[in-house]
Design a protein around this motif. Sequence first.
Motif, PDB file in Angstrom:
ATOM      1  N   UNK A 186       3.112   2.403  12.307  1.00  0.00           N
ATOM      2  CA  UNK A 186       2.899   3.642  11.566  1.00  0.00           C
ATOM      3  C   UNK A 186       1.812   3.399  10.536  1.00  0.00           C
ATOM      4  N   UNK A 187       1.404   4.461   9.855  1.00  0.00           N
ATOM      5  CA  UNK A 187       0.287   4.372   8.934  1.00  0.00           C
ATOM      6  C   UNK A 187       0.572   5.189   7.680  1.00  0.00           C
ATOM      7  N   UNK A 188       0.135   4.667   6.555  1.00  0.00           N
ATOM      8  CA  UNK A 188       0.164   5.413   5.305  1.00  0.00           C
ATOM      9  C   UNK A 188      -1.269   5.755   4.931  1.00  0.00           C
ATOM     10  N   UNK A 189      -1.433   6.943   4.346  1.00  0.00           N
ATOM     11  CA  UNK A 189      -2.768   7.391   3.951  1.00  0.00           C
ATOM     12  C   UNK A 189      -2.714   7.974   2.551  1.00  0.00           C
ATOM     13  N   UNK A 190      -3.803   7.837   1.834  1.00  0.00           N
ATOM     14  CA  UNK A 190      -3.978   8.537   0.569  1.00  0.00           C
ATOM     15  C   UNK A 190      -3.824  10.034   0.858  1.00  0.00           C
ATOM     16  N   UNK A 191      -2.774  10.639   0.316  1.00  0.00           N
ATOM     17  CA  UNK A 191      -2.448  12.028   0.651  1.00  0.00           C
ATOM     18  C   UNK A 191      -3.406  13.032   0.052  1.00  0.00           C
ATOM     19  N   UNK A 192      -4.335  12.581  -0.786  1.00  0.00           N
ATOM     20  CA  UNK A 192      -5.331  13.504  -1.331  1.00  0.00           C
ATOM     21  C   UNK A 192      -6.469  13.718  -0.341  1.00  0.00           C
ATOM     22  N   UNK A 193      -6.493  12.944   0.744  1.00  0.00           N
ATOM     23  CA  UNK A 193      -7.531  13.066   1.758  1.00  0.00           C
ATOM     24  C   UNK A 193      -7.024  13.873   2.957  1.00  0.00           C
ATOM     25  N   UNK A 194      -7.926  14.484   3.720  1.00  0.00           N
ATOM     26  CA  UNK A 194      -7.524  15.125   4.979  1.00  0.00           C
ATOM     27  C   UNK A 194      -7.219  14.066   6.032  1.00  0.00           C
ATOM     28  N   UNK A 195      -6.469  14.431   7.048  1.00  0.00           N
ATOM     29  CA  UNK A 195      -6.116  13.472   8.107  1.00  0.00           C
ATOM     30  C   UNK A 195      -7.195  13.362   9.180  1.00  0.00           C
ATOM     31  N   UNK A 196      -8.118  14.318   9.225  1.00  0.00           N
ATOM     32  CA  UNK A 196      -9.093  14.443  10.316  1.00  0.00           C
ATOM     33  C   UNK A 196      -8.388  14.687  11.647  1.00  0.00           C
ATOM     34  N   UNK A 197      -7.201  15.267  11.592  1.00  0.00           N
ATOM     35  CA  UNK A 197      -6.444  15.631  12.788  1.00  0.00           C
ATOM     36  C   UNK A 197      -5.855  17.019  12.596  1.00  0.00           C
ATOM     37  N   UNK A 198      -5.363  17.584  13.670  1.00  0.00           N
ATOM     38  CA  UNK A 198      -4.715  18.886  13.545  1.00  0.00           C
ATOM     39  C   UNK A 198      -3.339  18.754  12.909  1.00  0.00           C
ATOM     40  N   UNK A 199      -2.735  17.567  13.007  1.00  0.00           N
ATOM     41  CA  UNK A 199      -1.445  17.320  12.371  1.00  0.00           C
ATOM     42  C   UNK A 199      -1.654  16.771  10.958  1.00  0.00           C
ATOM     43  N   UNK A 200      -0.699  17.038  10.079  1.00  0.00           N
ATOM     44  CA  UNK A 200      -0.855  16.670   8.673  1.00  0.00           C
ATOM     45  C   UNK A 200       0.099  15.571   8.211  1.00  0.00           C
ATOM     46  N   UNK A 201       1.063  15.171   9.036  1.00  0.00           N
ATOM     47  CA  UNK A 201       1.985  14.125   8.631  1.00  0.00           C
ATOM     48  C   UNK A 201       2.993  14.613   7.610  1.00  0.00           C
ATOM     49  N   UNK A 202       3.600  13.660   6.887  1.00  0.00           N
ATOM     50  CA  UNK A 202       4.671  13.987   5.950  1.00  0.00           C
ATOM     51  C   UNK A 202       4.495  13.179   4.666  1.00  0.00           C
ATOM     52  N   UNK A 203       4.768  13.810   3.545  1.00  0.00           N
ATOM     53  CA  UNK A 203       4.585  13.170   2.253  1.00  0.00           C
ATOM     54  C   UNK A 203       5.677  12.119   2.030  1.00  0.00           C
ATOM     55  N   UNK A 204       5.249  10.887   1.703  1.00  0.00           N
ATOM     56  CA  UNK A 204       6.189   9.782   1.493  1.00  0.00           C
ATOM     57  C   UNK A 204       6.408   9.481   0.019  1.00  0.00           C
ATOM     58  N   UNK A 205       5.373   9.660  -0.797  1.00  0.00           N
ATOM     59  CA  UNK A 205       5.482   9.505  -2.246  1.00  0.00           C
ATOM     60  C   UNK A 205       4.484  10.444  -2.911  1.00  0.00           C
ATOM     61  N   UNK A 206       4.894  10.992  -4.049  1.00  0.00           N
ATOM     62  CA  UNK A 206       3.977  11.878  -4.758  1.00  0.00           C
ATOM     63  C   UNK A 206       4.438  12.085  -6.185  1.00  0.00           C
ATOM     64  N   UNK A 207       3.516  11.881  -7.125  1.00  0.00           N
ATOM     65  CA  UNK A 207       3.773  12.214  -8.522  1.00  0.00           C
ATOM     66  C   UNK A 207       3.444  13.675  -8.777  1.00  0.00           C
ATOM     67  N   UNK A 208       2.555  14.230  -7.963  1.00  0.00           N
ATOM     68  CA  UNK A 208       2.102  15.608  -8.142  1.00  0.00           C
ATOM     69  C   UNK A 208       3.063  16.604  -7.493  1.00  0.00           C
ATOM     70  N   UNK A 209       3.553  16.249  -6.287  1.00  0.00           N
ATOM     71  CA  UNK A 209       4.443  17.151  -5.542  1.00  0.00           C
ATOM     72  C   UNK A 209       5.720  16.419  -5.115  1.00  0.00           C
ATOM     73  N   UNK A 210       6.510  15.941  -6.054  1.00  0.00           N
ATOM     74  CA  UNK A 210       7.721  15.192  -5.685  1.00  0.00           C
ATOM     75  C   UNK A 210       8.702  16.015  -4.862  1.00  0.00           C
ATOM     76  N   UNK A 211       8.665  17.320  -4.991  1.00  0.00           N
ATOM     77  CA  UNK A 211       9.577  18.198  -4.254  1.00  0.00           C
ATOM     78  C   UNK A 211       9.236  18.265  -2.769  1.00  0.00           C
ATOM     79  N   UNK A 212       8.026  17.830  -2.405  1.00  0.00           N
ATOM     80  CA  UNK A 212       7.599  17.891  -1.014  1.00  0.00           C
ATOM     81  C   UNK A 212       7.753  16.557  -0.280  1.00  0.00           C
ATOM     82  N   UNK A 213       8.207  15.530  -0.994  1.00  0.00           N
ATOM     83  CA  UNK A 213       8.418  14.214  -0.384  1.00  0.00           C
ATOM     84  C   UNK A 213       9.665  14.254   0.507  1.00  0.00           C
ATOM     85  N   UNK A 214       9.599  13.595   1.646  1.00  0.00           N
ATOM     86  CA  UNK A 214      10.778  13.469   2.506  1.00  0.00           C
ATOM     87  C   UNK A 214      11.786  12.588   1.780  1.00  0.00           C
ATOM     88  N   UNK A 215      12.951  13.129   1.501  1.00  0.00           N
ATOM     89  CA  UNK A 215      13.896  12.477   0.596  1.00  0.00           C
ATOM     90  C   UNK A 215      14.892  11.556   1.285  1.00  0.00           C
TER      91      UNK A 215
END
Length: 290
Positions: free
Chosen positions: A250-279
């Motif tokens: 699997x891969x982790x990416x800086x979530x502030x960047x686009x994926x360059x894919x049609x899929x967007x993945x899932x947020x794993x950690x976030x200080x900005x959007x903690x409510x959107x992280x998979x808990x």
Amino acid sequence: MNQHAASQRIQQFEDQGYVILKDVVDLQTVSAVRQELSAIVDQIALGLRAMDHVQELYESEPFETRLIKLFSFAPQLSPTQLRTNLHRPGMFGLFFHPRVLDLAEVILGPEIRLYPNYTVRPKLPEDEKTLVLWHQDAGYTADNWAGKDHEASKQLSAADLRMVNVWSPLVKATAENGCMQFIPGTHKLGVVPHVERKHYLEIAESILKPRLKDAVDIELNPGDVVLFSNLLFHSGQPNRSKMIRWSCDWRYQDATQPTLRKHQGHLARSAVHPDKVVQDASQWAALKFS
């Protein structure tokens, strides 16, 4: 992870392009993943029987050999990867492992996405389809994959993606059963030319050949994890054993960047959007590959 240990690991990642974490994943988590995959194999077996390909489900066959038995009628039909069906509770603990995410956060920053390329690979013995040639993951992104985000790619190249690849075996990975090989330091070369082969891309021979002498085997045990750059030259060797080499990547990416894919993945950690992280595992199981 203390600051000194983290600093050493980051230094190795920057110098060599990879770092190995021994025994970082507890065996209970590994067992949970294996149980989920066994359940998927159960479904595959039932499907094969429904199509009259097999009469025997081989339920007593070990995890390391059952798919071999099930596809003995037509080995070329055996699956090489599982991806869209990995939203199961037992997978959460691996893909969102806190100690692995801790190191990824040091490399990538506080906003981390589980990139939409998380996969389980059953590498069957002597299966040409699973012989992964020397490549960079960024080489595939640069090769204009279907579904690529063209608008984002105008501003961002594959080499600009801030990513960390993660790989972990579910059985002991050795040179005999097809462990990965790396060429340390090659991540510093940027995205290099690749040529298209039958099943995979391969780094151009003029670039690859002089560096093959530096290749190293990445032999790991269940519970071990290796993090590596998406620019590092790596390959998967042939499985010369009598058992399946099961692994997860699997891969982790800086979530502030686009994926360059049609899929967007899932947020794993976030200080900005903690409510959107998979808990938790339940939430992960309720999601889908997206």
